[in-house]
Design a protein around this motif. Structure first.
Motif, PDB file in Angstrom:
ATOM      1  N   ALA A   1      30.463 -30.696  62.012  1.00 12.22           N
ATOM      2  CA  ALA A   1      29.264 -31.271  61.396  1.00 12.22           C
ATOM      3  C   ALA A   1      28.263 -30.196  61.004  1.00 12.22           C
ATOM      4  CB  ALA A   1      28.613 -32.268  62.352  1.00 12.22           C
ATOM      5  N   ALA A   2      28.213 -29.113  61.799  1.00 11.19           N
ATOM      6  CA  ALA A   2      27.261 -28.031  61.531  1.00 11.19           C
ATOM      7  C   ALA A   2      27.581 -27.267  60.249  1.00 11.19           C
ATOM      8  CB  ALA A   2      27.227 -27.064  62.715  1.00 11.19           C
ATOM      9  N   LEU A   3      28.783 -27.413  59.749  1.00  5.16           N
ATOM     10  CA  LEU A   3      29.169 -26.694  58.524  1.00  5.16           C
ATOM     11  C   LEU A   3      28.384 -27.185  57.310  1.00  5.16           C
ATOM     12  CD1 LEU A   3      33.064 -26.612  58.794  1.00  5.16           C
ATOM     13  CD2 LEU A   3      31.525 -24.659  58.926  1.00  5.16           C
ATOM     14  N   GLY A   4      28.001 -28.458  57.302  1.00  2.00           N
ATOM     15  CA  GLY A   4      27.441 -29.027  56.087  1.00  2.00           C
ATOM     16  C   GLY A   4      28.574 -29.542  55.204  1.00  2.00           C
ATOM     17  N   TRP A   5      28.227 -30.299  54.185  1.00  2.00           N
ATOM     18  CA  TRP A   5      29.279 -30.969  53.422  1.00  2.00           C
ATOM     19  C   TRP A   5      29.959 -30.061  52.412  1.00  2.00           C
ATOM     20  CZ3 TRP A   5      29.346 -31.770  48.116  1.00  2.00           C
ATOM     21  CH2 TRP A   5      28.141 -31.551  47.425  1.00  2.00           C
TER      22      TRP A   5
ATOM     23  N   ALA B   1      39.669 -21.025  46.524  1.00  2.00           N
ATOM     24  CA  ALA B   1      38.465 -20.973  47.358  1.00  2.00           C
ATOM     25  C   ALA B   1      37.333 -20.246  46.641  1.00  2.00           C
ATOM     26  CB  ALA B   1      38.782 -20.289  48.679  1.00  2.00           C
ATOM     27  N   LEU B   2      37.649 -19.149  45.973  1.00  2.00           N
ATOM     28  CA  LEU B   2      36.623 -18.407  45.223  1.00  2.00           C
ATOM     29  C   LEU B   2      36.069 -19.257  44.080  1.00  2.00           C
ATOM     30  CD1 LEU B   2      38.205 -14.836  45.066  1.00  2.00           C
ATOM     31  CD2 LEU B   2      36.110 -15.498  46.279  1.00  2.00           C
ATOM     32  N   ALA B   3      36.951 -19.981  43.387  1.00  2.00           N
ATOM     33  CA  ALA B   3      36.497 -20.839  42.293  1.00  2.00           C
ATOM     34  C   ALA B   3      35.586 -21.952  42.807  1.00  2.00           C
ATOM     35  CB  ALA B   3      37.704 -21.429  41.563  1.00  2.00           C
ATOM     36  N   LEU B   4      35.944 -22.550  43.933  1.00  2.00           N
ATOM     37  CA  LEU B   4      35.117 -23.614  44.504  1.00  2.00           C
ATOM     38  C   LEU B   4      33.791 -23.077  45.027  1.00  2.00           C
ATOM     39  CD1 LEU B   4      37.886 -25.639  46.410  1.00  2.00           C
ATOM     40  CD2 LEU B   4      36.657 -26.323  44.340  1.00  2.00           C
ATOM     41  N   LEU B   5      33.802 -21.848  45.545  1.00  2.00           N
ATOM     42  CA  LEU B   5      32.547 -21.220  45.983  1.00  2.00           C
ATOM     43  C   LEU B   5      31.618 -21.009  44.805  1.00  2.00           C
ATOM     44  CD1 LEU B   5      33.489 -18.502  48.656  1.00  2.00           C
ATOM     45  CD2 LEU B   5      31.836 -20.355  48.913  1.00  2.00           C
ATOM     46  N   ARG B   6      32.162 -20.527  43.695  1.00  2.00           N
ATOM     47  CA  ARG B   6      31.351 -20.298  42.492  1.00  2.00           C
ATOM     48  C   ARG B   6      30.804 -21.608  41.961  1.00  2.00           C
ATOM     49  NH1 ARG B   6      29.712 -15.130  42.465  1.00  2.00           N
ATOM     50  NH2 ARG B   6      31.458 -13.671  42.467  1.00  2.00           N
ATOM     51  N   TRP B   7      31.634 -22.670  42.010  1.00  2.00           N
ATOM     52  CA  TRP B   7      31.203 -23.976  41.515  1.00  2.00           C
ATOM     53  C   TRP B   7      30.088 -24.547  42.367  1.00  2.00           C
ATOM     54  CZ3 TRP B   7      31.816 -28.686  44.208  1.00  2.00           C
ATOM     55  CH2 TRP B   7      31.456 -29.827  43.470  1.00  2.00           C
ATOM     56  N   ALA B   8      30.163 -24.340  43.687  1.00  2.00           N
ATOM     57  CA  ALA B   8      29.188 -24.920  44.599  1.00  2.00           C
ATOM     58  C   ALA B   8      27.869 -24.147  44.608  1.00  2.00           C
ATOM     59  CB  ALA B   8      29.745 -24.976  46.018  1.00  2.00           C
TER      60      ALA B   8
END
Length: 260
Positions: A14-18, A252-259
């Protein structure tokens, strides 16, 4: 495998955030799904794609052994399992060295670096080594993200068993239980550990014991498999596992950039 549940609590997840949770789930689903499709296209058993994709997407050798226990019997199953364990361990060690350099080269923040390392490196020990090798904050974030991936082991085992039951039914053989005992025990230990009632000494001892069990399981498979059998697998399965690792890192890198 059940003792892996002592490493995780619901509070940690839960501490990670969504955002990190969504990244982990999407990465896991796509990596396993693409692995199964590509395995079929390359002429491998589709379940080999599930085995190697699950090991890549979740927690390396631990996931490989847990998934292998849920998959149907096959003459080449033990060889495929050992190959996956060896391959994912080598790739995880390589990632531990290379991925921090990638994070620095891309200018990722400490938060982003921690998520990247935790979401992509296969084994827990290598995530810890890579994360804390960069900084304490990166190590803390990477470890929690990695534990989130470990928590994904239960639904993936359930998916693997459903595939096995379908195959068993089609072949006229007995269907295995919907959830193996170790999967049920894994969920129970996560729940118990999340209450905070379990003494830290007990949780630590159980976690350490799980590592010894993992070593024993790998050794047991190794005793049944001859090295010349592994040498005959050829280059294609090796490239397949390398491709899975690269796919997960790029995703993972693509999703990080998107977020961001």
């Amino acid at each position: 495998m059940a003792l892996l549940g002592l490493r995780i609590t619901v509070g940690q997840v839960a501490a990670l955030g969504w955002h990190p949770v969504l990244l982990v789930i999407v990465s896991m689903v796509l990596t396993i799904g693409v692995s199964m499709i590509v395995a079929r296209l390359l002429g491998f058993n589709t379940l080999f794609g599930l085995l190697s994709g699950g090991a890549t997407a979740i927690c390396g050798a631990s996931a490989a052994l847990a998934l292998a226990a849920a998959l149907p019997a096959h003459p080449l199953k033990e060889r495929a399992t050992l190959f996956t364990v060896v391959g994912v361990s080598v790739l995880s060690t390589t990632a531990m060295i290379v991925y921090p350099m990638i994070a620095r080269a891309l200018g990722l923040s400490e938060h982003g670096s921690g998520i990247f390392l935790g979401a992509t490196i296969h084994d827990v020990a290598q995530v810890v080594g890579a994360g804390y090798g960069m900084s304490k904050d990166v190590g803390d974030i990477a470890t929690v993200v990695k534990l989130m991936r470990v928590a994904m082991l239960l639904p993936v085992i359930l998916f693997a068993v459903m595939c096995t039951r379908a195959l068993g039914k089609g072949a006229g053989g007995p269907r295995p239980p919907l959830l193996p005992w170790f999967a049920v025990a894994f969920a129970a230990l996560v729940a118990i550990n999340s209450t905070g009632w379990l003494p830290e000494l007990v949780a630590t001892a159980g976690s350490d014991f799980s590592r010894w069990c993992l070593v024993a399981a790998i050794a047991g498979i190794g005793m049944k498999t001859q090295l010349r059998e592994l040498a005959t697998v050829g280059l294609k399965p090796v490239l397949f596992m390398v491709g899975e690792t690269v796919f997960l890192a790029a995703l993972a890198l693509a999703l990080l950039r998107w977020a961001s």
